[in-house]
Design an enzyme around this catalytic site. Structure first.
Site, short mmCIF file in Angstrom:
data_model
loop_
_atom_site.label_atom_id
_atom_site.label_comp_id
_atom_site.label_asym_id
_atom_site.label_seq_id
_atom_site.Cartn_x
_atom_site.Cartn_y
_atom_site.Cartn_z
N SER A 16 5.17 9.06 9.22
CA SER A 16 5.82 7.85 9.73
C SER A 16 6.12 6.86 8.60
O SER A 16 5.50 6.93 7.52
CB SER A 16 4.85 7.21 10.74
OG SER A 16 5.34 6.00 11.23
N LEU A 18 6.64 4.32 5.73
CA LEU A 18 6.79 4.38 4.27
C LEU A 18 6.47 5.77 3.74
O LEU A 18 7.12 6.26 2.81
CB LEU A 18 5.87 3.34 3.61
CG LEU A 18 6.03 1.88 4.10
CD1 LEU A 18 5.11 0.95 3.33
CD2 LEU A 18 7.48 1.41 4.00
N ASP A 37 -1.49 13.78 7.90
CA ASP A 37 -1.42 12.71 8.90
C ASP A 37 -2.18 13.14 10.15
O ASP A 37 -2.44 14.31 10.37
CB ASP A 37 0.04 12.40 9.26
CG ASP A 37 0.24 10.95 9.72
OD1 ASP A 37 0.92 10.20 9.02
OD2 ASP A 37 -0.30 10.58 10.79
N VAL A 59 -8.07 10.97 7.10
CA VAL A 59 -8.54 10.61 5.76
C VAL A 59 -9.97 10.04 5.75
O VAL A 59 -10.55 9.87 4.68
CB VAL A 59 -7.58 9.62 5.04
CG1 VAL A 59 -6.21 10.23 4.85
CG2 VAL A 59 -7.50 8.28 5.77
N SER A 153 -0.96 -3.99 -0.08
CA SER A 153 -0.12 -4.86 0.75
C SER A 153 -0.12 -6.22 0.07
O SER A 153 -1.07 -6.55 -0.67
CB SER A 153 -0.74 -4.99 2.14
OG SER A 153 -0.19 -6.10 2.82
N TYR A 166 -8.17 -6.25 6.96
CA TYR A 166 -7.00 -5.64 6.32
C TYR A 166 -6.91 -6.08 4.85
O TYR A 166 -6.72 -5.24 3.95
CB TYR A 166 -5.75 -6.04 7.10
CG TYR A 166 -4.49 -5.34 6.67
CD1 TYR A 166 -4.33 -3.97 6.85
CD2 TYR A 166 -3.45 -6.05 6.07
CE1 TYR A 166 -3.17 -3.33 6.45
CE2 TYR A 166 -2.29 -5.42 5.67
CZ TYR A 166 -2.15 -4.06 5.86
OH TYR A 166 -1.00 -3.42 5.46
N LYS A 170 -7.15 -3.77 1.48
CA LYS A 170 -6.03 -3.67 0.55
C LYS A 170 -6.39 -4.30 -0.80
O LYS A 170 -5.93 -3.84 -1.85
CB LYS A 170 -4.79 -4.34 1.15
CG LYS A 170 -4.29 -3.66 2.42
CD LYS A 170 -3.93 -2.20 2.18
CE LYS A 170 -3.17 -1.58 3.33
NZ LYS A 170 -2.77 -0.18 3.05
N PHE A 199 8.13 -4.56 5.86
CA PHE A 199 9.03 -3.39 5.88
C PHE A 199 9.36 -2.95 7.29
O PHE A 199 8.56 -3.08 8.21
CB PHE A 199 8.40 -2.23 5.09
CG PHE A 199 8.69 -2.33 3.62
CD1 PHE A 199 8.07 -3.30 2.83
CD2 PHE A 199 9.62 -1.50 3.02
CE1 PHE A 199 8.36 -3.43 1.49
CE2 PHE A 199 9.92 -1.62 1.67
CZ PHE A 199 9.29 -2.59 0.91
N1 LIG Z 1 5.26 -1.77 7.11
C1 LIG Z 1 4.89 -2.81 6.40
O1 LIG Z 1 5.53 -3.87 6.46
C2 LIG Z 1 3.72 -2.71 5.44
C3 LIG Z 1 3.42 -3.82 4.66
C4 LIG Z 1 2.36 -3.77 3.78
C5 LIG Z 1 1.60 -2.61 3.67
N2 LIG Z 1 1.90 -1.54 4.46
C6 LIG Z 1 1.06 -0.36 4.30
O2 LIG Z 1 1.88 0.76 4.10
C7 LIG Z 1 1.23 1.94 4.61
C8 LIG Z 1 2.18 2.66 5.53
O3 LIG Z 1 2.47 1.79 6.60
P1 LIG Z 1 3.68 2.02 7.61
O4 LIG Z 1 4.25 0.69 7.90
O5 LIG Z 1 4.53 3.12 7.11
O6 LIG Z 1 2.85 2.41 8.93
P2 LIG Z 1 3.00 3.65 9.93
O7 LIG Z 1 2.07 3.33 11.04
O8 LIG Z 1 4.43 3.91 10.22
O9 LIG Z 1 2.42 4.88 9.06
C9 LIG Z 1 1.07 5.02 8.76
C10 LIG Z 1 0.67 6.45 9.00
O10 LIG Z 1 -0.72 6.59 8.65
C11 LIG Z 1 -1.28 7.50 9.57
N3 LIG Z 1 -2.74 7.33 9.64
C12 LIG Z 1 -3.42 6.29 10.17
N4 LIG Z 1 -4.73 6.52 10.11
C13 LIG Z 1 -4.89 7.74 9.53
C14 LIG Z 1 -6.03 8.54 9.22
N5 LIG Z 1 -7.28 8.14 9.49
N6 LIG Z 1 -5.82 9.74 8.63
C15 LIG Z 1 -4.55 10.17 8.35
N7 LIG Z 1 -3.45 9.47 8.64
C16 LIG Z 1 -3.62 8.26 9.23
C17 LIG Z 1 -0.61 7.17 10.89
O11 LIG Z 1 -0.73 8.24 11.83
C18 LIG Z 1 0.82 6.89 10.47
O12 LIG Z 1 1.63 8.05 10.57
C19 LIG Z 1 -0.05 1.44 5.29
O13 LIG Z 1 -1.13 1.61 4.39
C20 LIG Z 1 0.22 -0.03 5.53
O14 LIG Z 1 -0.97 -0.77 5.55
C21 LIG Z 1 2.94 -1.57 5.35
#
Ligand SMILES: NC(=O)c1ccc[n+]([C@@H]2O[C@H](COP(=O)([O-])OP(=O)(O)OC[C@H]3O[C@@H](n4cnc5c(N)ncnc54)[C@H](O)[C@@H]3O)[C@@H](O)[C@H]2O)c1
Length: 260
Positions: A16, A18, A37, A59, A153, A166, A170, A199
């Site tokens: 999913s 990023l 995942d 993880v 983040s 959070y 991070k 994002f």
């Molecule tokens: N989207 C944003 O604006 C944003 C901003 C800052 C940081 N982030 C960070 O970027 C990363 C990706 O975020 P995203 O927005 O793509 O979110 P997302 O929810 O689309 O993707 C995260 C993925 O991690 C997987 N996941 C969660 N727990 C897990 C586990 N225990 N084992 C394996 N997989 C697991 C989920 O199933 C999901 O597919 C995250 O670490 C998030 O904190 C995102």
């Protein structure tokens, strides 16, 4: 490191957002990509789209991560690239008073630990196990064996109300980036971290459109949410540019988050 068909990569959270964008970009550049995942259906869909392999991995579990690496390496060989995107968030005040009845409660410690276990300890688990595997590889040009990219983040630096867990998780990823790069420097493994701002991923796409527009408008420039492909572009640069090491970079359109 030149991304090509001889390079195997693992992307956690690759089903999913990023992580999926990064998996697609790495594959488009020729790398063989394994997705770790929890989300089987979405992970398999991305893997089949890019000709990669999906590994159902949690993880937070040693056994699960070991099995994931065994499956990925069985399919593609030892990875030279690891991108850590698996992550979760929650929101709760450290201690608060109810407006309705004045009752007092504090941050649930299980909820705090859940976020730290996934975002911080889970990221370190994958780094440690991947780096151990990379040590078995021959060095490439410039003595390089591997490249690791982590996802923190902007909340590591400007966490908002409710983000204690959070931001702690991070901030931990940010803090461990340099010492891990130093641990691995004599083995030719580089380690860098991205601090994304806001994002366009399923997380934010679930919000009503007017809320997303307001969030986009709060970014200095460009006045919009970041695209997952822009995250993938920086992750790829950190992998390809051999002099990029021990660094943490904000990717945020110059946003600085307010308290709320
Ligand atoms: N989207 C944003 O604006 C944003 C901003 C800052 C940081 N982030 C960070 O970027 C990363 C990706 O975020 P995203 O927005 O793509 O979110 P997302 O929810 O689309 O993707 C995260 C993925 O991690 C997987 N996941 C969660 N727990 C897990 C586990 N225990 N084992 C394996 N997989 C697991 C989920 O199933 C999901 O597919 C995250 O670490 C998030 O904190 C995102």
């Amino acid at each position: 490191m030149k991304l090509q068909s001889t390079i195997a990569a693992v992307v956690t959270g690759g089903a999913s957002g990023l992580g999926a964008a990064t998996a697609r970009t790495l594959a488009a550049k020729g790398a063989k990509v394994a997705i770790f995942d929890l989300q089987r259906e979405k992970g398999e869909a991305v893997a089949s789209e890019i000709g990669g392999v999906f590994c159902e991995v949690n993880v937070t579990s040693d056994e699960s991560v070991d099995a994931g690496f065994a499956k990925a390496r069985g399919a593609h060989g030892q990875e030279r690239v690891l991108v850590n995107c698996a992550g979760v968030g929650n929101a709760m005040k450290t201690a608060s008073r109810s407006k309705e009845d004045g009752s007092i409660k504090h941050f649930n410690l299980e909820a705090f630990n859940w976020v730290v276990q996934i975002n911080l300890v889970g990221t370190f688990r994958c780094i440690a196990k991947s780096a151990a595997g990379m040590l078995t590889l021959d060095a490439l040009e410039d003595g390089e064996r591997g490249a690791i990219v982590n996802t923190a983040s902007v909340a590591a630096q400007d966490g908002q109300i409710g983000q204690a867990a959070y931001s702690a998780s991070k901030g931990g990823v940010l803090g461990m980036t340099l010492p891990i790069a130093r641990d691995l420097m004599s083995e030719g493994i580089r380690v860098n971290t991205i601090l994304p701002g806001l994002f366009e991923t399923p997380l934010l796409m679930g919000l009503p459109e007017h809320v997303r527009e307001a969030l986009g408008a709060s970014v200095p420039f460009p006045k919009r949410l970041g695209k997952p492909s822009e995250y993938a572009q920086l992750a790829t640069t950190m992998i390809e540019c051999g002099y990029f090491n021990g660094e943490s970079v904000r990717l945020d359109g110059a946003i600085r988050m307010a308290p709320r």
